[in-house]
Design a protein around this motif. Structure first.
Motif, PDB file in Angstrom:
ATOM      1  N   MET A 267      77.758  10.494 -37.762  1.00 34.63           N
ATOM      2  CA  MET A 267      78.239  11.803 -37.608  1.00 34.63           C
ATOM      3  C   MET A 267      79.057  12.163 -36.325  1.00 34.63           C
ATOM      4  SD  MET A 267      77.326  13.218 -40.281  1.00 34.63           S
ATOM      5  CE  MET A 267      77.729  11.607 -41.085  1.00 34.63           C
ATOM      6  N   PHE A 268      78.861  11.605 -35.308  1.00 37.77           N
ATOM      7  CA  PHE A 268      79.629  11.551 -33.943  1.00 37.77           C
ATOM      8  C   PHE A 268      80.917  11.061 -34.341  1.00 37.77           C
ATOM      9  CE2 PHE A 268      76.203  11.250 -30.536  1.00 37.77           C
ATOM     10  CZ  PHE A 268      75.410  12.286 -31.136  1.00 37.77           C
ATOM     11  N   VAL A 269      80.909   9.778 -34.879  1.00 34.50           N
ATOM     12  CA  VAL A 269      82.268   9.099 -35.391  1.00 34.50           C
ATOM     13  C   VAL A 269      83.327  10.143 -36.208  1.00 34.50           C
ATOM     14  CG1 VAL A 269      83.369   7.257 -36.679  1.00 34.50           C
ATOM     15  CG2 VAL A 269      81.512   6.975 -35.221  1.00 34.50           C
ATOM     16  N   ILE A 327      71.328   7.992 -32.384  1.00 34.59           N
ATOM     17  CA  ILE A 327      70.815   6.497 -33.030  1.00 34.59           C
ATOM     18  C   ILE A 327      72.053   6.262 -33.988  1.00 34.59           C
ATOM     19  CG2 ILE A 327      68.388   7.453 -32.841  1.00 34.59           C
ATOM     20  CD1 ILE A 327      68.457   8.388 -35.784  1.00 34.59           C
ATOM     21  N   SER A 328      71.931   4.949 -33.996  1.00 31.01           N
ATOM     22  CA  SER A 328      73.309   4.432 -34.716  1.00 31.01           C
ATOM     23  C   SER A 328      72.975   3.072 -35.583  1.00 31.01           C
ATOM     24  CB  SER A 328      74.338   3.907 -33.680  1.00 31.01           C
ATOM     25  OG  SER A 328      73.812   2.933 -32.723  1.00 31.01           O
ATOM     26  N   ASP A 329      73.868   3.103 -36.505  1.00 25.82           N
ATOM     27  CA  ASP A 329      74.217   1.832 -37.180  1.00 25.82           C
ATOM     28  C   ASP A 329      74.911   0.900 -36.573  1.00 25.82           C
ATOM     29  OD1 ASP A 329      75.990   3.659 -37.793  1.00 25.82           O
ATOM     30  OD2 ASP A 329      76.701   2.436 -39.217  1.00 25.82           O
ATOM     31  N   SER A 332      79.070   2.327 -36.306  1.00 26.78           N
ATOM     32  CA  SER A 332      79.267   3.798 -35.408  1.00 26.78           C
ATOM     33  C   SER A 332      78.945   3.160 -34.184  1.00 26.78           C
ATOM     34  CB  SER A 332      78.567   4.639 -35.824  1.00 26.78           C
ATOM     35  OG  SER A 332      76.923   4.438 -35.547  1.00 26.78           O
ATOM     36  N   ALA A 333      78.046   2.237 -33.852  1.00 25.61           N
ATOM     37  CA  ALA A 333      78.052   1.956 -32.397  1.00 25.61           C
ATOM     38  C   ALA A 333      79.444   1.014 -32.045  1.00 25.61           C
ATOM     39  CB  ALA A 333      76.842   0.804 -32.365  1.00 25.61           C
ATOM     40  N   LEU A 334      79.926   0.231 -32.843  1.00 26.50           N
ATOM     41  CA  LEU A 334      81.138  -0.414 -32.477  1.00 26.50           C
ATOM     42  C   LEU A 334      82.155   0.446 -32.413  1.00 26.50           C
ATOM     43  CD1 LEU A 334      81.298  -3.432 -35.485  1.00 26.50           C
ATOM     44  CD2 LEU A 334      80.930  -3.652 -32.869  1.00 26.50           C
ATOM     45  N   LYS A 335      82.290   1.694 -33.065  1.00 26.53           N
ATOM     46  CA  LYS A 335      83.401   2.707 -32.984  1.00 26.53           C
ATOM     47  C   LYS A 335      83.302   3.402 -31.616  1.00 26.53           C
ATOM     48  CE  LYS A 335      87.238   3.953 -34.885  1.00 26.53           C
ATOM     49  NZ  LYS A 335      88.278   2.984 -35.189  1.00 26.53           N
ATOM     50  N   LEU A 336      82.075   3.568 -31.458  1.00 28.11           N
ATOM     51  CA  LEU A 336      81.637   4.371 -30.255  1.00 28.11           C
ATOM     52  C   LEU A 336      81.643   3.643 -28.852  1.00 28.11           C
ATOM     53  CD1 LEU A 336      79.289   6.803 -31.950  1.00 28.11           C
ATOM     54  CD2 LEU A 336      81.620   7.362 -31.329  1.00 28.11           C
TER      55      LEU A 336
END
Length: 472
Positions: A267-269, A327-329, A332-336
């Protein structure tokens, strides 16, 4: 551990090895989850496959710009070469079609993995296969019959019991992960009537447990009926702002709805989470600490690795009132450009992985419940959760609770209000917390959806918390 998955290990390794000639990243998740849902009531007996049953595989490859996935559920030594050829053709065709039609594709970097080989096997007291379905139903029927004899006001008593055995393997060029564990859940649901006044309630039981969870029902049916009968005399609350104490299940739904969904970093992305504006800022009283993670507790959402092959963690979401992280998948971690937290979960092998909660809860404080009650002049002890609703974009919260026990001059009066709706702005509610109990309890019955779909298993809970709440 699933013999079916173990027998496919060489085929899965062959798929990864062969497809690695075409794609820079290849992984496969294999799942084999089985379970049964049992239900009894006054006039019915139910026995079905559990909602969580699945058996299949999902392949993920890096296509040069982002990641493509392909799922299937039939594999053998005879057709593995055909599967590899089909995956290769399908993924390349889909990718070329997107480019030909100038469909915008979000770019992601290549997943980097450390070399890991680990296994996890959960343990329970009584394995499901040790007790036949007939014996389980007989035990449920016996509890139901005792319950119906217990109170004249009881006109129906329902019991539901779900036992689930999860087996998963994850294979990539650098990882071989394997896990097998069992969780169970059960509900006692009394329905009572006095004149034209009818009420129902439910008590739930859950955990990384086997058939032994049925023993908890045997000792709890009387209390569940007594609590439901009390609802017949419950009053409606006069709407307003009160001093409240939230029991661990109510604290849990606040943690889940207010911050759990709000800090899912996909949801951040998508710019759909207000939490991103508050990282490293005060969002709660300094007494508040909140965790999420497969390793933050041992409950129904505890595992070695998530559905993307990331090891589970213990994420401190709020530390002394400061929002620390989400908390991330993996994607989304790659993107952020953050480290994945092991929260990539799928409803099944046929569904996409999203950032999802695991075990989400408020950490314990130092206060005693009796001292918390004694400190309240005019308020309520809130217990039981019917539902909750998240608003990650604006941080509003609405929880429908079963009941509130009136507190006057530091003592419980015996008066009950029901149902109770707790609403408000999340930071206002959490900043008003002035006491946190020294005990914590988690609850894992039911399921969690993302919006109206993508259901996964989670647990939530926490301590008793004293705050100011708007009730209606």
């Amino acid at each position: 551990m699933s013999n079916f998955l173990i027998k496919q290990k060489s085929n899965l390794e062959k798929i990864v090895q062969e497809l690695s000639n075409d794609f820079k990243y290849v992984s496969v998740l294999g799942t084999d989850t089985k379970g049964m849902l049992y239900g009894v009531s006054k006039n019915t007996i139910e026995l079905n496959d559990s909602f969580w049953c699945e058996r299949g595989f999902v392949i993920r490859v890096f296509n040069g710009i982002n990641y493509s996935e392909y799922s299937f559920n039939e594999i053998s030594n005879d057709n593995v070469d055909q599967i590899i050829a089909e995956i290769r053709l399908k993924i390349k065709d889909d990718f070329n079609n997107l480019k030909t039609n100038k469909i915008r594709m979000t770019e992601y970097p290549l997943i980097q993995e450390e070399k890991i080989e680990e296994k996890f096997y959960g343990e329970v007291e009584i394995l499901s296969e040790k007790i036949s379905p007939k014996e389980k139903l007989e035990k449920l029927i016996a509890i139901k019959d005792k319950a119906l004899d217990y109170s004249d006001m009881l006109f129906e008593f329902r019991i539901r019991y779900n036992d689930v055995h999860v087996s998963k393997v994850f294979v990539s060029n650098n990882k071989y992960l394997e896990q097998s564990y069992i969780w169970s859940e059960a509900y006692l649901i009394p329905l009572v009537r006095k004149g034209e006044n009818t009420k129902y309630d439910f008590k739930s039981y859950s955990g990384m447990k086997g058939v032994e969870i049925l023993d908890e029902l045997e000792g709890a049916y009387k209390e569940s009926i007594d609590d439901t009968v009390k609802l017949l005399d419950a009053k409606r609350v006069v709407p307003g702002e009160y001093e409240i104490i939230c029991s661990p299940d109510v604290s849990g739904v606040i943690a889940h709805e207010a911050f759990g969904h709000g800090v899912e970093m996909d949801m951040f992305v998508k710019n759909r989470a207000k939490a991103v504006e508050y990282l490293e800022k005060e969002v709660a009283s300094s007494l508040v600490n909140m965790h999420d993670g497969a390793k933050s507790a041992y409950h129904v959402s505890s595992y070695l690795f998530d559905d993307e092959g990331t090891l589970g963690t213990d994420t401190v979401v709020i530390e002394n009132g400061i929002l620390k992280t989400g908390i991330s998948d993996v994607l989304s971690a790659l993107k952020l450009k953050t480290t994945p937290t092991g929260n990539g979960k799928r409803q099944s092998y046929e569904h996409k992985a999203y950032a999802r909660m695991t075990n989400t809860f408020f950490a314990p404080g130092k206060d005693k419940l009796d001292d918390m009650i004694a400190s309240i002049k005019n308020g309520y002890l809130l217990k039981g959760v019917k539902s909750g609703m998240e608003d990650p974009k604006n941080w509003g919260i609405q929880c429908i609770l079963k009941k509130g026990y009136e507190i006057k001059d530091g003592k419980l009066t015996g008066n009950i209000i029901a149902p109770v709706i707790l609403t408000g702005y999340v930071p206002d509610l959490l900043k008003s917390i002035t006491m946190v109990s020294d005990e914590t309890k988690l609850f894992g019955s039911g399921m969690c959806g993302k919006g109206y779909k993508e259901f996964v298993k989670t647990s939530d809970g926490g301590s008793y918390i004293k705050a100011i709440g708007r009730l209606g």
